[in-house]
Design a protein around this motif. Structure first.
Motif, PDB file in Angstrom:
ATOM      1  N   ALA A   1       7.732 -75.247 -24.139  1.00 16.58           N
ATOM      2  CA  ALA A   1       7.969 -76.440 -23.322  1.00 16.58           C
ATOM      3  C   ALA A   1       8.960 -76.159 -22.196  1.00 16.58           C
ATOM      4  O   ALA A   1       8.744 -76.550 -21.041  1.00 16.58           O
ATOM      5  CB  ALA A   1       8.469 -77.583 -24.193  1.00 16.58           C
ATOM      6  N   LEU A   2      10.030 -75.478 -22.506  1.00 15.35           N
ATOM      7  CA  LEU A   2      11.068 -75.234 -21.504  1.00 15.35           C
ATOM      8  C   LEU A   2      10.610 -74.285 -20.403  1.00 15.35           C
ATOM      9  O   LEU A   2      11.201 -74.257 -19.326  1.00 15.35           O
ATOM     10  CB  LEU A   2      12.328 -74.687 -22.175  1.00 15.35           C
ATOM     11  N   SER A   3       9.563 -73.521 -20.655  1.00  9.21           N
ATOM     12  CA  SER A   3       9.100 -72.544 -19.672  1.00  9.21           C
ATOM     13  C   SER A   3       8.111 -73.129 -18.673  1.00  9.21           C
ATOM     14  O   SER A   3       7.665 -72.430 -17.766  1.00  9.21           O
ATOM     15  CB  SER A   3       8.450 -71.349 -20.379  1.00  9.21           C
ATOM     16  N   ARG A   4       7.762 -74.416 -18.797  1.00  7.51           N
ATOM     17  CA  ARG A   4       6.777 -74.997 -17.879  1.00  7.51           C
ATOM     18  C   ARG A   4       7.309 -76.275 -17.229  1.00  7.51           C
ATOM     19  O   ARG A   4       8.064 -77.039 -17.821  1.00  7.51           O
ATOM     20  CB  ARG A   4       5.461 -75.285 -18.602  1.00  7.51           C
ATOM     21  N   ARG A   5       6.866 -76.468 -16.022  1.00  5.90           N
ATOM     22  CA  ARG A   5       7.197 -77.674 -15.268  1.00  5.90           C
ATOM     23  C   ARG A   5       6.438 -78.870 -15.849  1.00  5.90           C
ATOM     24  O   ARG A   5       5.322 -78.734 -16.340  1.00  5.90           O
ATOM     25  CB  ARG A   5       6.803 -77.454 -13.818  1.00  5.90           C
ATOM     26  N   GLY A   6       7.042 -80.034 -15.820  1.00  7.13           N
ATOM     27  CA  GLY A   6       6.382 -81.220 -16.355  1.00  7.13           C
ATOM     28  C   GLY A   6       6.425 -81.269 -17.872  1.00  7.13           C
ATOM     29  O   GLY A   6       5.480 -81.731 -18.524  1.00  7.13           O
ATOM     30  N   ASN A   7       7.538 -80.859 -18.453  1.00 14.26           N
ATOM     31  CA  ASN A   7       7.639 -80.657 -19.903  1.00 14.26           C
ATOM     32  C   ASN A   7       8.242 -81.852 -20.626  1.00 14.26           C
ATOM     33  O   ASN A   7       9.090 -81.699 -21.493  1.00 14.26           O
ATOM     34  CB  ASN A   7       8.474 -79.407 -20.187  1.00 14.26           C
ATOM     35  N   TRP A   8       7.809 -83.060 -20.289  1.00 15.66           N
ATOM     36  CA  TRP A   8       8.339 -84.251 -20.947  1.00 15.66           C
ATOM     37  C   TRP A   8       7.311 -84.867 -21.877  1.00 15.66           C
ATOM     38  O   TRP A   8       6.150 -84.447 -21.893  1.00 15.66           O
ATOM     39  CB  TRP A   8       8.799 -85.276 -19.909  1.00 15.66           C
ATOM     40  N   THR A   9       7.735 -85.847 -22.648  1.00 17.36           N
ATOM     41  CA  THR A   9       6.831 -86.526 -23.568  1.00 17.36           C
ATOM     42  C   THR A   9       6.769 -88.013 -23.229  1.00 17.36           C
ATOM     43  O   THR A   9       7.678 -88.565 -22.616  1.00 17.36           O
ATOM     44  CB  THR A   9       7.284 -86.362 -25.029  1.00 17.36           C
ATOM     45  N   ASP A  10       5.687 -88.652 -23.673  1.00 17.81           N
ATOM     46  CA  ASP A  10       5.463 -90.079 -23.409  1.00 17.81           C
ATOM     47  C   ASP A  10       4.768 -90.647 -24.635  1.00 17.81           C
ATOM     48  O   ASP A  10       3.661 -90.232 -24.969  1.00 17.81           O
ATOM     49  CB  ASP A  10       4.597 -90.239 -22.163  1.00 17.81           C
ATOM     50  N   GLU A  11       5.437 -91.568 -25.327  1.00 20.91           N
ATOM     51  CA  GLU A  11       4.859 -92.108 -26.557  1.00 20.91           C
ATOM     52  C   GLU A  11       5.137 -93.607 -26.679  1.00 20.91           C
ATOM     53  O   GLU A  11       6.269 -94.051 -26.480  1.00 20.91           O
ATOM     54  CB  GLU A  11       5.440 -91.376 -27.771  1.00 20.91           C
ATOM     55  N   VAL A  12       4.090 -94.371 -27.000  1.00 19.14           N
ATOM     56  CA  VAL A  12       4.250 -95.793 -27.280  1.00 19.14           C
ATOM     57  C   VAL A  12       4.873 -95.932 -28.660  1.00 19.14           C
ATOM     58  O   VAL A  12       4.377 -95.375 -29.639  1.00 19.14           O
ATOM     59  CB  VAL A  12       2.897 -96.528 -27.231  1.00 19.14           C
TER      60      VAL A  12
END
Length: 207
Positions: free
Chosen positions: A156-167
């Motif tokens: 995750a830390l090695s790529r751009r856009g590495n966030w999460t989105d959860e309802v």
């Protein structure tokens, strides 16, 4: 919200960046991406590390319930052994169309600094935070354990856009956007207000 917002935001952030009021703030983030939409339920929004939530570590901003785009500013740090590592350094949430935003001005930010971040931080409204914080006697909820594992992996830390989105609150649709942040760093928040005093945007930034 206006379809032109994605094109408007990077220039708006760079052109009005208030972070130069903060000691050691390097300037606007070099990378700005649409992170998703935040569903607000409960009338307030804050960006905090869950580890400090029960210590009053966050500052809330009044935001009407609704759905708002979120833009993440990132900076790649070079790791000698693993290559670049991407951490999110700022979040921008427009609460109005580009016209009112362009005519707005930023306030002075948090007086005396803001909360400290530790490894990752969650953007959430009141209903979402109440749905995900640990129950009495628990160190961390299943959601937080899962989110931490996903955000802080080497992949995750090695790529751009590495966030999460959860309802996390099905009744209202309130969600949590969570982002990896550089550990042990402080955050401040600015409010953009129009000429009539109406809140039209929020900017959170680390320093």
């Amino acid at each position: 919200m206006n379809r032109n917002m994605d094109a408007f935001v990077p220039g708006f952030i760079s052109g009005t960046w208030p972070g130069d009021r903060i000691d050691s703030q390097p300037g606007p983030p070099p990378l700005i991406d649409r992170a998703g939409d935040l569903v607000v339920a409960g009338g307030t929004v804050r960006w905090t590390s869950p580890a400090y939530e029960n210590e009053g570590g966050g500052r809330s901003h009044p935001v009407p319930d609704g759905t708002y785009p979120v833009y993440a500013g990132s900076v790649p740090w070079e790791d000698e052994d693993n290559g670049p590592r991407y951490y999110v350094t700022s979040l921008f949430i427009p609460l109005a169309e580009p016209g009112p935003l362009a005519a707005s001005s930023w306030d002075d930010g948090y007086d005396g600094g803001g909360p400290v971040f530790e490894s990752y931080a969650c953007l959430w409204s009141e209903r979402a935070s109440r749905a995900t914080l640990p129950h009495w006697g628990d160190d961390r909820s299943e959601f937080l354990l899962r989110t931490e594992k996903e955000l802080l992996s080497g992949d995750a830390l090695s790529r751009r856009g590495n966030w999460t989105d959860e309802v996390v609150d099905p009744e209202t649709g309130a969600n949590v956007l969570a982002f990896p942040v550089y550990f042990d760093i402080s955050m401040t928040g600015f409010e953009a207000r129009g000429e009539d005093g109406r809140l039209v945007g929020l900017l959170f930034t680390t320093w």
